[in-house]
Design an enzyme around this catalytic site. Structure first.
Site, short mmCIF file in Angstrom:
data_model
loop_
_atom_site.label_atom_id
_atom_site.label_comp_id
_atom_site.label_asym_id
_atom_site.label_seq_id
_atom_site.Cartn_x
_atom_site.Cartn_y
_atom_site.Cartn_z
N ASP A 166 -6.73 -6.70 3.68
CA ASP A 166 -7.80 -6.09 2.89
C ASP A 166 -8.70 -7.17 2.31
O ASP A 166 -9.92 -7.11 2.41
CB ASP A 166 -7.19 -5.25 1.76
CG ASP A 166 -8.25 -4.62 0.87
OD1 ASP A 166 -9.26 -4.15 1.41
OD2 ASP A 166 -8.06 -4.61 -0.36
N LYS A 172 2.20 -15.99 3.65
CA LYS A 172 2.45 -16.79 2.44
C LYS A 172 3.95 -17.08 2.43
O LYS A 172 4.69 -16.64 1.55
CB LYS A 172 2.00 -16.01 1.20
CG LYS A 172 1.94 -16.83 -0.08
CD LYS A 172 0.79 -17.81 -0.14
CE LYS A 172 0.92 -18.68 -1.39
NZ LYS A 172 -0.09 -19.76 -1.44
N ASP A 212 -4.19 -18.29 1.47
CA ASP A 212 -5.19 -19.05 0.72
C ASP A 212 -5.93 -20.03 1.63
O ASP A 212 -7.15 -20.15 1.59
CB ASP A 212 -4.57 -19.75 -0.51
CG ASP A 212 -3.26 -20.48 -0.21
OD1 ASP A 212 -2.73 -20.33 0.92
OD2 ASP A 212 -2.76 -21.18 -1.11
N ASP A 256 -12.91 -8.57 3.57
CA ASP A 256 -14.15 -8.55 2.79
C ASP A 256 -14.85 -9.90 2.91
O ASP A 256 -16.08 -9.97 3.04
CB ASP A 256 -13.88 -8.23 1.30
CG ASP A 256 -14.04 -6.74 0.99
OD1 ASP A 256 -13.88 -5.92 1.92
OD2 ASP A 256 -14.33 -6.40 -0.18
N TYR A 262 0.79 -1.23 0.00
CA TYR A 262 0.00 0.00 0.00
C TYR A 262 0.83 1.28 0.00
O TYR A 262 0.27 2.36 -0.12
CB TYR A 262 -0.96 0.00 1.21
CG TYR A 262 -2.24 -0.74 0.92
CD1 TYR A 262 -2.23 -2.11 0.72
CD2 TYR A 262 -3.45 -0.06 0.84
CE1 TYR A 262 -3.40 -2.79 0.45
CE2 TYR A 262 -4.63 -0.75 0.56
CZ TYR A 262 -4.60 -2.10 0.38
OH TYR A 262 -5.76 -2.77 0.10
C1 IPM Z 1 -10.69 -0.88 2.67
C2 IPM Z 1 -10.77 -0.39 1.26
C3 IPM Z 1 -9.54 0.46 0.97
C4 IPM Z 1 -8.33 -0.45 1.18
C5 IPM Z 1 -9.51 1.10 -0.40
C6 IPM Z 1 -10.73 1.95 -0.65
C7 IPM Z 1 -8.25 1.90 -0.63
O1 IPM Z 1 -10.89 -1.44 0.37
O2 IPM Z 1 -10.74 -0.05 3.59
O3 IPM Z 1 -10.59 -2.09 2.88
O4 IPM Z 1 -7.93 -1.16 0.27
O5 IPM Z 1 -7.80 -0.41 2.27
MN MN Z 2 -11.08 -3.36 1.35
#
Ligand code: IPM
Ligand code: MN
Length: 353
Positions: A247, A190, A223, A251, A138
């Site tokens: 990240d 990993k 993974d 999700d 990042y």
């Molecule tokens: C998150 C989002 C951000 C990230 C993006 C919008 C830059 O996906 O907060 O997880 O990748 O950190």
């Molecule tokens: Mn994200």
């Protein structure tokens, strides 16, 4: 004299302002109940502000933020602005600029919330991800060579510093102690392919672990981590990982806890100013319709309260969310399917604190 908290608010883009409004409504209710005072300072940063002024986040704002007790963010991302500009110019700039080196993302399935994982319930899905938040892929290190030609080279470098890795891992062990549940930290990496970056992570992990003999350790490749999160989420307590993996797996985590509508996170600088946000984005499709789920933003407020030391207020907010969910009045966690409006969900939680 009693302290007045100063909370910076960045409603941001899309549905951000709608969910932030409900989070602030709950803050107002709980502050009255518990008896603390605060003021909010609202900042205009986001896509609209950028389109009008060409400004993402001025240095002066970052300096002002450093004097706050906490920041509360709605969402950043605008359909008319090229991807990357607002994300890097505002969101990542704050995370890096305030050295919020941990992105703390609880994955907790509350009773009454639907999960796509069959046969798993709230007793199985309750862990936190400690995502490194200032390094890795990042940092924007890299470049092009011979751009636009058939011989083009694109390089994106993952930067992992000893200090950065260590402070993140240490936070994870401290957090496992504080959580006092399974008292287990899993390193998600990993090591079989990223033999430099995760060699460092692994060495630091086991070194730090020696200082926490009461905390169990475990390791899973990223993974495999996604596999276990679906198959055996109950194995996890605290997962620590780098920025990119964190990240991605959060999700997935948001999905198994009931969706983006209920997933909150905190960008934490334990010695400085932290920022709290719902994990979901700006959801342009639902903007202004009063149908977006504000629970993620409300739970982000709960994390904010906990972090500034208002523990009673934080637990009142969490209990109010739990009661709201158990009331059966909220039919779904998905935008447009809640059976209540954004405001009605906020009112319901505010009435229960
Ligand atoms: C998150 C989002 C951000 C990230 C993006 C919008 C830059 O996906 O907060 O997880 O990748 O950190
Ligand atoms: Mn994200």
């Amino acid at each position: 004299m009693k302290k007045t908290y100063r909370i910076g608010v960045i409603p941001g883009d899309g549905t951000g302002p709608e969910v932030v409004r409900e989070g602030l409504k709950v803050l107002e209710a709980v502050a009255a109940k518990v008896g603390f005072s605060y003021e909010t300072i609202v900042y205009p940063f986001g896509g609209e502000h950028y389109k009008k002024t060409g400004e993402t986040l001025p240095d002066s704002a970052l300096e002002e933020f450093k004097k706050l007790d906490a920041l509360y963010l709605g969402a950043i991302g605008h359909p008319d602005v090229k991807p990357g500009i607002l994300e890097q110019g505002i969101l990542l700039r704050i995370r890096f600029g305030l050295d919020q080196y941990v992105n703390l993302r609880p994955v907790k399935l509350y009773p009454g919330v639907w999960t796509p994982i069959k046969d798993k319930g709230p007793e199985d899905i309750d862990f936190v991800v400690v995502r490194e938040n200032t390094e890795g892929l990042y940092v924007g290190a890299g470049g092009f060579l011979r751009k636009g030609t058939p011989d083009e080279v694109a390089i994106q470098v993952s930067i992992n510093t000893r200090k950065g890795v260590e402070r993140c891992i240490r936070f994870a062990f401290e957090y496992a102690r504080k959580r006092n549940k399974k008292k287990k930290v899993t390193l998600c990496g990993k090591t079989n392919v990223l033999t430099y970056a995760f060699d460092l992570w692994e060495r630091v992990f086991y070194e730090v672990a020696r200082e926490y003999p009461d905390v169990q350790t475990d390791y899973a490749h990223v993974d495999a981590t996604t596999m276990w999160m679906v198959k055996n989420p109950e194995w996890f307590d605290v997962i620590v990982t780098d920025n990119m993996f964190g990240d991605i797996i959060t999700d997935l985590g948001a999905m198994i806890q009931g969706g983006m509508g209920i997933a909150a996170g905190g960008n934490i600088n334990p010695q400085g100013v932290s920022m709290f946000e719902p994990i979901g984005g700006s959801a342009p499709k639902y903007t202004g319709m009063n149908v977006i789920n504000p629970l993620a933003a409300i739970l982000a407020m709960q994390m904010l309260l906990d972090t500034i030391g208002e523990h009673e207020a934080a637990s009142r907010v969490e209990n109010a969310v739990i009661q709201a969910l158990q009331s059966g009045k909220i039919k779904s966690m998905s935008a447009g399917k809640m059976g209540l409006t954004t405001q009605e969900v906020g009112d319901l939680v505010a009435s229960l604190v």
